[in-house]
Design a protein around this motif. Sequence first.
Motif, PDB file in Angstrom:
ATOM      1  N   PHE A 139     158.667  51.501  89.434  1.00  0.00           N
ATOM      2  CA  PHE A 139     158.714  51.076  90.833  1.00  0.00           C
ATOM      3  C   PHE A 139     158.676  49.550  90.956  1.00  0.00           C
ATOM      4  CE2 PHE A 139     156.543  49.681  94.681  1.00  0.00           C
ATOM      5  CZ  PHE A 139     157.276  50.317  95.674  1.00  0.00           C
ATOM      6  N   LEU A 140     157.776  48.905  90.225  1.00  0.00           N
ATOM      7  CA  LEU A 140     157.659  47.445  90.319  1.00  0.00           C
ATOM      8  C   LEU A 140     158.917  46.756  89.802  1.00  0.00           C
ATOM      9  CD1 LEU A 140     153.928  46.869  89.274  1.00  0.00           C
ATOM     10  CD2 LEU A 140     154.918  46.830  91.575  1.00  0.00           C
ATOM     11  N   LEU A 141     159.482  47.281  88.713  1.00  0.00           N
ATOM     12  CA  LEU A 141     160.737  46.714  88.216  1.00  0.00           C
ATOM     13  C   LEU A 141     161.846  46.856  89.255  1.00  0.00           C
ATOM     14  CD1 LEU A 141     161.093  47.645  84.449  1.00  0.00           C
ATOM     15  CD2 LEU A 141     161.217  45.357  85.461  1.00  0.00           C
ATOM     16  N   ALA A 142     161.970  48.051  89.838  1.00  0.00           N
ATOM     17  CA  ALA A 142     162.998  48.274  90.855  1.00  0.00           C
ATOM     18  C   ALA A 142     162.740  47.417  92.091  1.00  0.00           C
ATOM     19  CB  ALA A 142     163.043  49.759  91.228  1.00  0.00           C
ATOM     20  N   LEU A 143     161.468  47.266  92.469  1.00  0.00           N
ATOM     21  CA  LEU A 143     161.120  46.440  93.630  1.00  0.00           C
ATOM     22  C   LEU A 143     161.567  45.000  93.442  1.00  0.00           C
ATOM     23  CD1 LEU A 143     159.623  46.044  96.342  1.00  0.00           C
ATOM     24  CD2 LEU A 143     157.524  45.691  94.997  1.00  0.00           C
ATOM     25  N   SER A 144     161.475  44.489  92.210  1.00  0.00           N
ATOM     26  CA  SER A 144     161.865  43.091  91.960  1.00  0.00           C
ATOM     27  C   SER A 144     163.329  42.840  92.301  1.00  0.00           C
ATOM     28  CB  SER A 144     161.569  42.706  90.505  1.00  0.00           C
ATOM     29  OG  SER A 144     162.467  43.347  89.607  1.00  0.00           O
ATOM     30  N   LYS A 145     164.149  43.884  92.254  1.00  0.00           N
ATOM     31  CA  LYS A 145     165.566  43.744  92.614  1.00  0.00           C
ATOM     32  C   LYS A 145     165.698  43.388  94.089  1.00  0.00           C
ATOM     33  CE  LYS A 145     168.245  46.826  90.903  1.00  0.00           C
ATOM     34  NZ  LYS A 145     168.878  48.154  90.646  1.00  0.00           N
ATOM     35  N   GLN A 212     150.236  44.703  83.146  1.00  0.00           N
ATOM     36  CA  GLN A 212     149.708  43.342  83.267  1.00  0.00           C
ATOM     37  C   GLN A 212     150.855  42.329  83.219  1.00  0.00           C
ATOM     38  OE1 GLN A 212     146.761  42.268  83.978  1.00  0.00           O
ATOM     39  NE2 GLN A 212     145.247  43.781  83.366  1.00  0.00           N
ATOM     40  N   SER A 213     151.830  42.559  82.368  1.00  0.00           N
ATOM     41  CA  SER A 213     152.973  41.643  82.266  1.00  0.00           C
ATOM     42  C   SER A 213     153.816  41.674  83.536  1.00  0.00           C
ATOM     43  CB  SER A 213     153.834  42.009  81.050  1.00  0.00           C
ATOM     44  OG  SER A 213     153.116  41.806  79.847  1.00  0.00           O
ATOM     45  N   LEU A 214     153.987  42.856  84.128  1.00  0.00           N
ATOM     46  CA  LEU A 214     154.757  42.958  85.363  1.00  0.00           C
ATOM     47  C   LEU A 214     154.041  42.270  86.523  1.00  0.00           C
ATOM     48  CD1 LEU A 214     156.118  46.620  85.135  1.00  0.00           C
ATOM     49  CD2 LEU A 214     157.420  44.487  84.920  1.00  0.00           C
ATOM     50  N   ILE A 215     152.731  42.390  86.569  1.00  0.00           N
ATOM     51  CA  ILE A 215     151.970  41.688  87.607  1.00  0.00           C
ATOM     52  C   ILE A 215     152.117  40.178  87.430  1.00  0.00           C
ATOM     53  CG2 ILE A 215     149.643  41.221  88.472  1.00  0.00           C
ATOM     54  CD1 ILE A 215     148.964  44.148  87.817  1.00  0.00           C
ATOM     55  N   PHE A 225     151.454  34.738  95.636  1.00  0.00           N
ATOM     56  CA  PHE A 225     151.106  36.104  95.231  1.00  0.00           C
ATOM     57  C   PHE A 225     149.681  36.154  94.679  1.00  0.00           C
ATOM     58  CE2 PHE A 225     150.791  39.419  91.990  1.00  0.00           C
ATOM     59  CZ  PHE A 225     151.205  40.535  92.691  1.00  0.00           C
ATOM     60  N   ARG A 226     148.925  37.183  95.062  1.00  0.00           N
ATOM     61  CA  ARG A 226     147.558  37.379  94.579  1.00  0.00           C
ATOM     62  C   ARG A 226     147.480  38.650  93.739  1.00  0.00           C
ATOM     63  NH1 ARG A 226     147.092  37.015  99.903  1.00  0.00           N
ATOM     64  NH2 ARG A 226     146.203  39.097 100.067  1.00  0.00           N
ATOM     65  N   LYS A 227     146.785  38.571  92.635  1.00  0.00           N
ATOM     66  CA  LYS A 227     146.615  39.755  91.794  1.00  0.00           C
ATOM     67  C   LYS A 227     145.874  40.837  92.569  1.00  0.00           C
ATOM     68  CE  LYS A 227     146.577  37.389  87.315  1.00  0.00           C
ATOM     69  NZ  LYS A 227     145.797  37.095  86.091  1.00  0.00           N
ATOM     70  N   PRO A 228     146.315  42.076  92.462  1.00  0.00           N
ATOM     71  CA  PRO A 228     145.687  43.159  93.233  1.00  0.00           C
ATOM     72  C   PRO A 228     144.283  43.483  92.743  1.00  0.00           C
ATOM     73  CG  PRO A 228     147.323  44.042  91.735  1.00  0.00           C
ATOM     74  CD  PRO A 228     147.450  42.545  91.663  1.00  0.00           C
ATOM     75  N   LYS A 229     143.349  43.597  93.680  1.00  0.00           N
ATOM     76  CA  LYS A 229     141.975  43.943  93.329  1.00  0.00           C
ATOM     77  C   LYS A 229     141.858  45.399  92.892  1.00  0.00           C
ATOM     78  CE  LYS A 229     140.115  40.592  96.647  1.00  0.00           C
ATOM     79  NZ  LYS A 229     139.310  40.405  97.876  1.00  0.00           N
TER      80      LYS A 229
END
Length: 239
Positions: A139-145, A212-215, A225-229
């Motif tokens: 999902f995160l990879l696809a979201l980056s598109k 962690q790398s995707l974040i 951008f803030r790291k998610p708690k």
Amino acid sequence: MQVSTKGIVLTSLKYGDTSLIAKIFTASDGLKSYMLKGILTSKRGKLRTSYFQPLTQLELVAIHRNKGMLESIREAKVYNHYQTLHTNIAKNAMTIFLAEMLGNSIHEEEQNMELFNFLEASFQWLDIKEDIGNFHLYFLLALSKYLGFYPDTNQMDASSFDLLEGEFTNTPSLNPMLTGENLNHLKLFLGINFDAIHTIKMRKANRQQLLQSLILYFELHLQGFRKPKSLAILNEVFN
């Protein structure tokens, strides 16, 4: 101006003793923030607190003044009733994490139907599937598109992936890099669809490292951008 639109709830925060402020990604106007006055004590109103759980899909009748202030909602109803997203422990942890990631990533108050349709379909898929251990990675990879920094898939046979440049490379660099098993797993996620994510077999440690790398990838490409708690909760549940 009164607007009828679909919306996906990202976050809702308590304001005072009786109210909520909800951030909702709308089909009509992108990200909007709404003041929901008295919703925590109202028993007969058209708005219910349960409507504003993370990633709930709503049909809204709202007032948009578009002056950079909090907007208001006149009516809301759920148009896609999730069966498991908020009741399954693993899915609920993933839901909270992804909602926080989206809240930290999306800031534009403008229509983006491609992104809206992607989010809508993604969470409906997550709700009905069982093998979801890799969902958040894909999902995160696809979201980056949709956010403008999807990995450049040229030279995918290279020995590393430069997180800052967003490309595969053989050139040494001081930039954060993906190599080894994590690089191989990244390559496997590129070019597949949601229905194939269960075919990628990963150890828990590798899944956490890639996450962690995707974040970090999001942090490098999105200003502010803030790291998610909620990451700690997600890791605990999936351990």
